[in-house]
Design an enzyme around this catalytic site. Structure first.
Site, PDB file in Angstrom:
ATOM      1  N   PRO A 106      18.696  22.273   3.392  1.00 20.26           N
ATOM      2  CG  PRO A 106      19.349  24.483   3.170  1.00 20.26           C
ATOM      3  CD  PRO A 106      18.153  23.597   3.078  1.00 20.26           C
ATOM      4  CG  ASN A 107      24.128  22.873   5.418  1.00 19.76           C
ATOM      5  OD1 ASN A 107      25.062  22.490   4.718  1.00 19.76           O
ATOM      6  ND2 ASN A 107      23.725  24.129   5.434  1.00 19.76           N
TER       7      ASN A 107
ATOM      8  NE  ARG B 145      31.516  18.990   9.176  1.00 16.02           N
ATOM      9  CZ  ARG B 145      32.045  17.882   8.758  1.00 16.02           C
ATOM     10  NH1 ARG B 145      31.909  16.790   9.467  1.00 16.02           N
ATOM     11  NH2 ARG B 145      32.701  17.806   7.625  1.00 16.02           N
TER      12      ARG B 145
ATOM     13  CE1 TYR C 112      20.098  22.274  14.149  1.00 15.02           C
ATOM     14  CE2 TYR C 112      22.443  22.263  13.621  1.00 15.02           C
ATOM     15  CZ  TYR C 112      21.242  22.922  13.702  1.00 15.02           C
ATOM     16  OH  TYR C 112      21.154  24.240  13.337  1.00 15.02           O
TER      17      TYR C 112
ATOM     18  CG  ASN D 163      14.070  20.850   9.373  1.00 13.47           C
ATOM     19  OD1 ASN D 163      14.240  22.054   9.177  1.00 13.47           O
ATOM     20  ND2 ASN D 163      14.733  20.178  10.300  1.00 13.47           N
TER      21      ASN D 163
ATOM     22  CB  ALA E 200      19.554  27.808   6.379  1.00 20.44           C
TER      23      ALA E 200
ATOM     24  CD  GLU F 278       8.147  26.279  10.477  1.00 21.59           C
ATOM     25  OE1 GLU F 278       7.030  26.813  10.632  1.00 21.59           O
ATOM     26  OE2 GLU F 278       9.227  26.904  10.552  1.00 21.59           O
TER      27      GLU F 278
ATOM     28  CG  HIS G 242      12.402  24.175  12.816  1.00 22.04           C
ATOM     29  ND1 HIS G 242      13.126  24.398  11.665  1.00 22.04           N
ATOM     30  CD2 HIS G 242      11.270  24.896  12.707  1.00 22.04           C
ATOM     31  CE1 HIS G 242      12.460  25.246  10.906  1.00 22.04           C
ATOM     32  NE2 HIS G 242      11.334  25.560  11.495  1.00 22.04           N
TER      33      HIS G 242
ATOM     34  NE  ARG H  23      20.190  27.213  17.111  1.00 20.87           N
ATOM     35  CZ  ARG H  23      20.541  26.545  15.998  1.00 20.87           C
ATOM     36  NH1 ARG H  23      19.633  25.804  15.360  1.00 20.87           N
ATOM     37  NH2 ARG H  23      21.774  26.609  15.553  1.00 20.87           N
TER      38      ARG H  23
HETATM   39  O1  CA2 Z   1      16.511  23.018  14.055  1.00 24.03           O
HETATM   40  C1  CA2 Z   1      16.330  22.791  12.844  1.00 24.03           C
HETATM   41  O2  CA2 Z   1      15.864  21.734  12.420  1.00 24.03           O
HETATM   42  C2  CA2 Z   1      16.745  23.846  11.825  1.00 24.03           C
HETATM   43  O3  CA2 Z   1      15.802  23.827  10.761  1.00 24.03           O
HETATM   44  C3  CA2 Z   1      18.116  23.430  11.350  1.00 24.03           C
HETATM   45  C4  CA2 Z   1      18.745  24.447  10.395  1.00 24.03           C
HETATM   46  C5  CA2 Z   1      18.697  25.847  10.980  1.00 24.03           C
HETATM   47  O4  CA2 Z   1      19.183  26.782  10.009  1.00 24.03           O
HETATM   48  C6  CA2 Z   1      17.304  26.241  11.414  1.00 24.03           C
HETATM   49  O5  CA2 Z   1      17.368  27.514  12.017  1.00 24.03           O
HETATM   50  C7  CA2 Z   1      16.754  25.250  12.404  1.00 24.03           C
HETATM   51  C8  CA2 Z   1      20.196  24.069  10.108  1.00 24.03           C
HETATM   52  C9  CA2 Z   1      20.389  22.676   9.596  1.00 24.03           C
HETATM   53  C10 CA2 Z   1      21.849  22.379   9.564  1.00 24.03           C
HETATM   54  O6  CA2 Z   1      22.016  21.006   9.824  1.00 24.03           O
HETATM   55  C11 CA2 Z   1      23.240  20.589  10.257  1.00 24.03           C
HETATM   56  C12 CA2 Z   1      23.307  19.287  10.692  1.00 24.03           C
HETATM   57  C13 CA2 Z   1      24.498  18.796  11.157  1.00 24.03           C
HETATM   58  C14 CA2 Z   1      25.625  19.582  11.159  1.00 24.03           C
HETATM   59  C15 CA2 Z   1      25.548  20.879  10.704  1.00 24.03           C
HETATM   60  C16 CA2 Z   1      24.345  21.391  10.232  1.00 24.03           C
END
Ligand code: CA2
Length: 149
Positions: free
Chosen positions: A13-14, A21, A26, A78, A81, A102, A104, A111
C-alpha cells in the site's frame, strides 16, 4: 537454472504514491520508473518479470496464491506498511513456499519503533533495505543468484 526464470515483484500500500510525496524518505522516482528499470534488468538477464502494486491486502494474498501455480519461481516483495502488521501475508508466503526477497526503500530499523518488527524477515531469503529504488534490482539479482544455486 535451465528454464527461463519467472519472477514477480509485489508492492504494497501507498507505493503508488512514490515520487509524488515524502521524497526525502522514499526518493523522487515514480513506481513506474522503478519498475521500468526492473524490466530493463530482466531483459538484460533474460528472465520474465511480472509486477503487482495494490493497496488491498487480500489482492496480495490472492496473487501469492496464484504464483504457486502460474510458473513463478520467486518473488521480490515490498509489503510496505503490511510489513509490520500482516500475519495473513506471512501465512500466504509460508503456504506457497516460494522463495522471496524482502525489499524496503528506506531502512525501517532506523525509523519509528513500530517499524522495528517485520512479519517477513525471518522467512525471507534475505532483506534489502535502505538503498532506495536500487533495492529492487538488488533484490532481483539476489533472487536470481539464489535460484541458480
Ligand atoms: O521503506 C519501505 O519501502 C517501506 O516498506 C515503505 C512503507 C513503510 O510503511 C515501511 O515501514 C517501509 C510505506 C510506503 C509508503 O509509500 C509512500 C510513498 C510515497 C509517499 C507516501 C508513502
Amino acid at each position: 537454472m535451465a528454464v527461463v526464470a519467472r519472477l514477480l515483484i509485489l508492492n504494497g500500500p501507498n507505493l503508488n504514491l512514490l515520487g509524488q510525496r515524502e521524497q526525502a524518505i522514499y526518493g523522487s522516482k515514480t513506481l513506474d520508473e522503478i519498475m521500468l528499470e526492473c524490466q530493463q534488468f530482466a531483459g538484460t538477464c533474460e528472465f520474465e518479470l511480472g509486477h503487482l502494486q495494490t493497496n488491498a491486502e487480500h489482492e496480495l494474498v490472492e496473487r501469492i496464491h496464484t504464483a504457486a501455480s502460474d510458473g513463478t519461481h520467486g518473488v521480490v516483495f515490498n509489503p510496505a506498511a503490511f510489513t509490520h502488521t500482516s500475519i495473513a501475508l506471512r501465512d500466504a508466503l509460508l503456504a506457497v513456499g516460494l522463495p522471496f526477497v524482502e525489499v524496503h526503500l528506506s531502512q525501517p530499523l532506523g525509523r519509528e519503533a513500530f517499524r522495528q518488527h517485520s512479519y517477513f524477515s525471518d522467512i525471507a531469503i534475505g532483506t534489502i533495505a535502505g538503498f532506495g529504488p536500487d533495492g529492487y534490482v538488488l533484490g532481483l539479482q539476489a533472487l536470481i543468484n539464489y535460484l541458480d544455486g
